[in-house]
Enzyme design. Structure first.
Site, PDB file in Angstrom:
ATOM      1  N   LYS A 135     106.891 -54.119  -0.575  1.00  0.00           N
ATOM      2  CA  LYS A 135     107.929 -54.244   0.460  1.00  0.00           C
ATOM      3  C   LYS A 135     107.345 -54.020   1.859  1.00  0.00           C
ATOM      4  O   LYS A 135     106.415 -54.691   2.231  1.00  0.00           O
ATOM      5  CB  LYS A 135     109.064 -53.274   0.146  1.00  0.00           C
ATOM      6  N   ARG A 147      88.518 -50.788 -13.796  1.00  0.00           N
ATOM      7  CA  ARG A 147      89.852 -50.265 -14.128  1.00  0.00           C
ATOM      8  C   ARG A 147      89.963 -48.792 -13.731  1.00  0.00           C
ATOM      9  O   ARG A 147      90.997 -48.330 -13.273  1.00  0.00           O
ATOM     10  CB  ARG A 147      90.160 -50.459 -15.624  1.00  0.00           C
ATOM     11  N   ASP A 153     111.280 -41.827  -4.174  1.00  0.00           N
ATOM     12  CA  ASP A 153     110.958 -43.231  -3.916  1.00  0.00           C
ATOM     13  C   ASP A 153     111.144 -43.448  -2.414  1.00  0.00           C
ATOM     14  O   ASP A 153     112.256 -43.399  -1.901  1.00  0.00           O
ATOM     15  CB  ASP A 153     111.898 -44.130  -4.730  1.00  0.00           C
ATOM     16  N   TYR A 161     117.409 -48.145  -6.931  1.00  0.00           N
ATOM     17  CA  TYR A 161     116.894 -49.475  -7.293  1.00  0.00           C
ATOM     18  C   TYR A 161     117.205 -49.741  -8.778  1.00  0.00           C
ATOM     19  O   TYR A 161     116.829 -48.944  -9.630  1.00  0.00           O
ATOM     20  CB  TYR A 161     115.388 -49.540  -7.023  1.00  0.00           C
TER      21      TYR A 161
HETATM   22  N1  PLP Z   1     111.794 -49.061  -5.669  1.00  0.00           N
HETATM   23  C1  PLP Z   1     112.575 -49.747  -4.820  1.00  0.00           C
HETATM   24  C2  PLP Z   1     113.426 -48.988  -3.843  1.00  0.00           C
HETATM   25  C3  PLP Z   1     112.602 -51.144  -4.867  1.00  0.00           C
HETATM   26  O1  PLP Z   1     113.408 -51.831  -4.027  1.00  0.00           O
HETATM   27  C4  PLP Z   1     111.778 -51.822  -5.823  1.00  0.00           C
HETATM   28  C5  PLP Z   1     111.781 -53.295  -5.942  1.00  0.00           C
HETATM   29  O2  PLP Z   1     112.650 -54.001  -5.527  1.00  0.00           O
HETATM   30  C6  PLP Z   1     110.986 -51.067  -6.689  1.00  0.00           C
HETATM   31  C7  PLP Z   1     111.014 -49.690  -6.572  1.00  0.00           C
HETATM   32  C8  PLP Z   1     110.128 -51.740  -7.730  1.00  0.00           C
HETATM   33  O3  PLP Z   1     108.999 -52.309  -7.160  1.00  0.00           O
HETATM   34  P1  PLP Z   1     108.241 -53.612  -7.703  1.00  0.00           P
HETATM   35  O4  PLP Z   1     109.157 -54.775  -7.591  1.00  0.00           O
HETATM   36  O5  PLP Z   1     107.030 -53.677  -6.786  1.00  0.00           O
HETATM   37  O6  PLP Z   1     107.850 -53.351  -9.128  1.00  0.00           O
END
Ligand code: PLP
Length: 372
Positions: free
Chosen positions: A196, A47, A171, A99
């Site tokens: 992604k 971990r 992000d 998001y």
């Molecule tokens: N940030 C963006 C721009 C996203 O599109 C997503 C998921 O769709 C996330 C964060 C969250 O990621 P996760 O689904 O891997 O938890």
């Protein structure tokens, strides 16, 4: 070294015991102590650290030009780790177009915990300045944003945040380090949903935080990673390293396809609006051209005729798959407002597309027959 080289070589080394060229997957959860009780090779328990994860984290840091990286079991875990570096009573500013999961996590978990959040249009500098408070500790950026593809000038927001004594975290999921390096524009941290484009094959859930400095912010993130424990499995780390090796080539092809699809849709009589920063009339085009080296594989389209017409078009698609998520080799499309649910401000006629690596002619033909 250049990005294409780093994506293949950064982080890994030839296995000393076997000469294996590919990074081994170390599944062991525990590591032997020396007779004096020390851990001479630096690993004690999975971990806290793991050699496969460490290799991935070195690669992530190298790609973003950061000092250190921490990998997580999802993008959401990475986001939460950043929010957990804050204290109850602290204030943060977040974009309204973002998001949707971030908004939900903030509203349902971190606001009850004591974090104060102001949502603004992050492309509006005056709104950002007006939202600052003495307790503001974090300014969150997502550019291009989800799902309206808004473009935020990272350098300007970081400058304003720093002047107010706050950190700026971006992000970078949509752009990836291939197209945009927020740390080089002054951001203190970068967050990814590695689920992604970074992985690119729609077969792992993962996240990452990369920091400009291995200082207080990163040490707090690292503490959350170990003490809260949302770590990725060694197998997922290995898959992600494999995916990253082709990321520069994939992003080039995603961008070329997205540009063709967006240009086709922009001229279509049944289309109300196309949101793609590569289009010259996109309001953030000039800033995107300045801070990105390409415009990426994400685009949104608003069809004429409202929600019903949007659903009708999607139902007719044969090459695009109706599914949430993004960044894989296959093209996906989704009606974003219904995925986001109650409270969503996304237009009802908006369809978000993740443009994959199929031949662009086939994608365009598919959209053409669906819109007829
Ligand atoms: N940030 C963006 C721009 C996203 O599109 C997503 C998921 O769709 C996330 C964060 C969250 O990621 P996760 O689904 O891997 O938890």
């Amino acid at each position: 070294m250049k990005l294409e080289t780093l994506a293949i070589h950064a982080g890994k080394h030839i296995d000393a015991e076997t000469g294996a060229v590919t990074q081994p997957i170390h599944m062991s959860t525990t590591f032997e102590r020396a007779e004096d009780g020390s851990y001479p090779l630096g690993y004690s328990y999975g971990r806290g650290n793991n050699p496969t994860r460490a290799a991935l984290e070195r690669r992530l840091a190298a790609l973003e030009g950061g000092a250190a990286a921490a990998a997580f079991s999802s993008g959401t875990a990475a986001i939460s780790a950043i929010l957990q570096t804050l204290a109850p009573g602290d204030h943060m500013i977040a974009p309204r177009d973002i998001y949707y999961g971030v908004i939900r996590t903030l509203r349902e978990v971190f606001t009850p915990w004591g974090l104060q959040v102001t949502f603004i249009d992050m492309t509006d500098e005056a709104a950002l300045k007006a939202a600052l408070r003495p307790q503001t500790k974090l300014v969150w950026v997502e550019t291009p944003s989800n799902p309206l593809m808004r473009i935020t000038p990272i350098a300007r927001v970081a400058e304003i945040a720093h002047a107010a004594g706050a950190l700026c975290v971006c992000d970078n999921t949509f752009a990836t380090p291939v197209l945009q390096n927020p740390l080089r524009h002054g951001a203190d941290g970068v967050m990814h949903s590695t689920t992604k484009f970074m992985n690119g094959h729609t077969d792992i859930i993962g996240g990452a935080v990369i920091a400009r400095e291995n200082g207080e912010f990163f040490q707090k993130v690292k503490k959350v990673q170990t003490n809260v424990g949302a770590i990725p499995s060694p197998f997922d780390c290995w898959l992600l390293m494999r995916g990253i090796a082709t990321l520069p080539l994939r992003m080039k092809a995603h961008g070329e396809n997205a540009m063709r699809v967006a240009s086709y849709l922009a001229a279509h009589p049944k289309v109300e609006a196309v949101h793609y920063p590569g289009l010259r009339d996109h309001p953030g085009h000039d800033i995107a051209a300045e801070q990105m080296s390409g415009f990426g594989g994400m685009a949104s389209v608003q069809v004429k005729g409202g929600r019903d017409e949007a659903f009708r078009a999607v139902a007719r698609l044969r090459v695009f798959t109706r599914a949430t998520s993004l960044g894989g080799v296959e093209s996906l499309i989704e009606h974003r407002a219904s995925v986001e649910g109650p409270g969503s401000t996304t237009p009802e006629n908006l369809l978000r597309m993740s443009i994959g690596l199929e031949n662009a002619d086939d994608l365009i033909d598919d959209l053409k027959q669906a819109l007829e």
